[in-house]
Motif scaffolding. Structure first.
Motif, PDB file in Angstrom:
ATOM      1  N   VAL A 289       0.851  -1.200   0.000  1.00 19.45           N
ATOM      2  CA  VAL A 289       0.000   0.000   0.000  1.00 19.45           C
ATOM      3  C   VAL A 289       0.883   1.245   0.000  1.00 19.45           C
ATOM      4  O   VAL A 289       0.585   2.233  -0.682  1.00 19.45           O
ATOM      5  CB  VAL A 289      -0.941  -0.016   1.221  1.00 19.45           C
ATOM      6  CG1 VAL A 289      -1.560   1.367   1.442  1.00 19.45           C
ATOM      7  CG2 VAL A 289      -2.056  -1.039   1.026  1.00 19.45           C
ATOM      8  N   ALA A 290       1.984   1.204   0.774  1.00 17.96           N
ATOM      9  CA  ALA A 290       2.928   2.327   0.800  1.00 17.96           C
ATOM     10  C   ALA A 290       3.521   2.565  -0.584  1.00 17.96           C
ATOM     11  O   ALA A 290       3.608   3.714  -1.047  1.00 17.96           O
ATOM     12  CB  ALA A 290       4.034   2.059   1.817  1.00 17.96           C
ATOM     13  N   VAL A 291       3.927   1.495  -1.243  1.00 18.36           N
ATOM     14  CA  VAL A 291       4.454   1.621  -2.602  1.00 18.36           C
ATOM     15  C   VAL A 291       3.384   2.186  -3.528  1.00 18.36           C
ATOM     16  O   VAL A 291       3.658   3.036  -4.383  1.00 18.36           O
ATOM     17  CB  VAL A 291       4.954   0.259  -3.121  1.00 18.36           C
ATOM     18  CG1 VAL A 291       5.388   0.366  -4.575  1.00 18.36           C
ATOM     19  CG2 VAL A 291       6.118  -0.240  -2.265  1.00 18.36           C
ATOM     20  N   GLY A 292       2.143   1.732  -3.344  1.00 17.09           N
ATOM     21  CA  GLY A 292       1.042   2.244  -4.151  1.00 17.09           C
ATOM     22  C   GLY A 292       0.839   3.737  -3.951  1.00 17.09           C
ATOM     23  O   GLY A 292       0.548   4.473  -4.904  1.00 17.09           O
ATOM     24  N   GLY A 293       0.984   4.207  -2.716  1.00 17.89           N
ATOM     25  CA  GLY A 293       0.875   5.634  -2.447  1.00 17.89           C
ATOM     26  C   GLY A 293       1.927   6.428  -3.186  1.00 17.89           C
ATOM     27  O   GLY A 293       1.644   7.501  -3.745  1.00 17.89           O
ATOM     28  N   CYS A 294       3.150   5.908  -3.209  1.00 14.01           N
ATOM     29  CA  CYS A 294       4.229   6.560  -3.945  1.00 14.01           C
ATOM     30  C   CYS A 294       3.926   6.592  -5.438  1.00 14.01           C
ATOM     31  O   CYS A 294       4.151   7.604  -6.110  1.00 14.01           O
ATOM     32  CB  CYS A 294       5.551   5.838  -3.687  1.00 14.01           C
ATOM     33  SG  CYS A 294       6.972   6.538  -4.554  1.00 14.01           S
ATOM     34  N   VAL A 295       3.384   5.502  -5.962  1.00 13.10           N
ATOM     35  CA  VAL A 295       3.050   5.428  -7.388  1.00 13.10           C
ATOM     36  C   VAL A 295       1.970   6.445  -7.740  1.00 13.10           C
ATOM     37  O   VAL A 295       2.050   7.140  -8.770  1.00 13.10           O
ATOM     38  CB  VAL A 295       2.591   4.002  -7.764  1.00 13.10           C
ATOM     39  CG1 VAL A 295       2.039   3.963  -9.177  1.00 13.10           C
ATOM     40  CG2 VAL A 295       3.762   3.026  -7.632  1.00 13.10           C
ATOM     41  N   VAL A 296       0.944   6.557  -6.891  1.00 12.47           N
ATOM     42  CA  VAL A 296      -0.120   7.539  -7.132  1.00 12.47           C
ATOM     43  C   VAL A 296       0.454   8.954  -7.135  1.00 12.47           C
ATOM     44  O   VAL A 296       0.064   9.794  -7.957  1.00 12.47           O
ATOM     45  CB  VAL A 296      -1.224   7.403  -6.063  1.00 12.47           C
ATOM     46  CG1 VAL A 296      -2.221   8.561  -6.164  1.00 12.47           C
ATOM     47  CG2 VAL A 296      -1.954   6.077  -6.220  1.00 12.47           C
ATOM     48  N   ARG A 297       1.390   9.208  -6.201  1.00 12.66           N
ATOM     49  CA  ARG A 297       2.020  10.538  -6.155  1.00 12.66           C
ATOM     50  C   ARG A 297       2.763  10.832  -7.462  1.00 12.66           C
ATOM     51  O   ARG A 297       2.701  11.956  -7.985  1.00 12.66           O
ATOM     52  CB  ARG A 297       2.988  10.594  -4.967  1.00 12.66           C
ATOM     53  CG  ARG A 297       3.895  11.819  -4.929  1.00 12.66           C
ATOM     54  CD  ARG A 297       3.100  13.091  -4.785  1.00 12.66           C
ATOM     55  NE  ARG A 297       3.970  14.253  -4.776  1.00 12.66           N
ATOM     56  CZ  ARG A 297       4.382  14.903  -5.851  1.00 12.66           C
ATOM     57  NH1 ARG A 297       3.996  14.479  -7.069  1.00 12.66           N
ATOM     58  NH2 ARG A 297       5.156  15.956  -5.751  1.00 12.66           N
TER      59      ARG A 297
END
Length: 333
Positions: free
Chosen positions: A182-190
């Motif tokens: 989920v943390a990696v996903g947050g970075c990707v969305v950013r």
């Protein structure tokens, strides 16, 4: 065969020294801020159009906050026996400690300006020192609160564990993997949000410092969260020369994971609250300033993405902490 001994009130640890340290630092900080309030602040204390060096605490509130912390720290030192006083300290300690850390949230920008000079962030020594003391004293107060809680729970004064405490994890749980990705996903969305408006539309200057920052940004959003849950975050991969299969020092991964996640959660958590408050009052939370004109929609994707990134990594860091937790040499747990 030796057995673990039950910790007593006479047993002390480094945590017990955080109370006196917090009291001294917070008292001095309150006095300094009172002098600033009367005589004037020493130059610019916050970047851009921000009026106060502390977030949410302006004027005399900036004096009352560390003064309150000093009172709480004094209570931790005194260790009152009354039930009401203890309950009050159990609540006040974490609340005031977190408020101090949150108030110094702009310290994250100070670190970026110091570590990556030339990226366009203004470095303000006086403001940075003020926020460093605020965050540092808040951290000391939180640690002092932990020592006080351990005393109330009659836990081990070295590790804080009791007979009912969660032990060392034998495997990394599924929820930790989910949190890391989920943390990696947050970075990707950013990154996607930035791509939507153009990579040239950002407040950072170009150059070597900006490239170094962006490299650190990508590592903190991909490698670091995954290292907290995968085996190669505990032992060096086989292809690493001279270190293959050796155990990685625990805090080499846990330290950055905890620090980065805490900084992101506090800073962007506050920003998210401010954004919601501004929008509820019908105002644009990020009006065009400094030649930067980004659509409001960008921030409603980017800021929550940061916050989710930080929260996910914090959960993964908690799992790493329990997964690599050594046996306490004092209580044997």
């Amino acid at each position: 065969m030796t057995t673990a001994t039950t910790p007593t009130a006479a047993t002390s640890s480094w945590l017990d020294r955080t109370g006196p340290a917090a009291f001294v630092l917070l008292s001095a900080y309150a006095v300094v801020r009172a002098c600033w309030q009367v005589l004037g602040f020493p130059g610019d204390m916050a970047p851009g159009d921000i009026k106060s060096d502390l977030v949410g605490f302006t004027g005399w509130a900036g004096v009352a906050l560390p003064l309150s912390g000093a009172v709480v720290a004094a209570g931790h030192i005194r260790r009152p026996s009354g039930v009401g006083a203890r309950r009050a300290l159990l609540i006040a300690g974490p609340v005031v400690g977190l408020a101090l850390v949150a108030a110094g949230a702009l310290f994250l920008l100070d670190l970026m300006a110091m570590m990556f000079p030339g990226i366009g962030l203004e470095f303000l020594p006086a403001g940075m020192l003020s926020r460093l003391v605020c965050v540092g004293s808040g951290t000391l107060l939180l640690l002092s609160s932990l020592a006080f809680v351990n005393d109330v729970r009659r836990a081990c004064r070295r590790c804080g564990r009791t007979e009912k405490s969660v032990g060392r994890l034998d495997t990394t749980p599924r929820w930790a993997y989910i949190a890391a990705y989920v943390a990696v996903g947050g970075c990707v969305v950013r990154i996607i949000a930035q791509a939507a408006v153009g990579f040239g539309e950002n407040p950072l200057s170009s150059g070597v410092a900006a490239m170094a920052f962006e490299g650190g940004f990508l590592l903190a959003g991909s490698l670091l969260p995954l290292a907290l849950v995968h085996g190669w975050g505990r032992r060096w991969p086989r292809w690493v020369p001279f270190l293959a299969s050796r155990r990685i020092p625990r805090w080499l991964v846990l330290g950055p994971g905890t620090g980065v996640s805490a900084g992101i959660v506090v800073y962007f958590g506050i920003m998210l609250v401010v954004m919601v408050g501004e929008r509820l009052q019908g105002r644009n939370p990020f009006p065009p300033t400094g030649g930067l004109d980004l659509p409001e929609t960008f921030f409603w994707f980017a800021v929550p993405a940061y916050f989710i990134w930080g929260c996910g990594m914090a959960v993964a860091a908690a799992a790493y902490f329990l997964r690599t937790r050594p046996v306490c040499r004092r209580c044997g747990r």
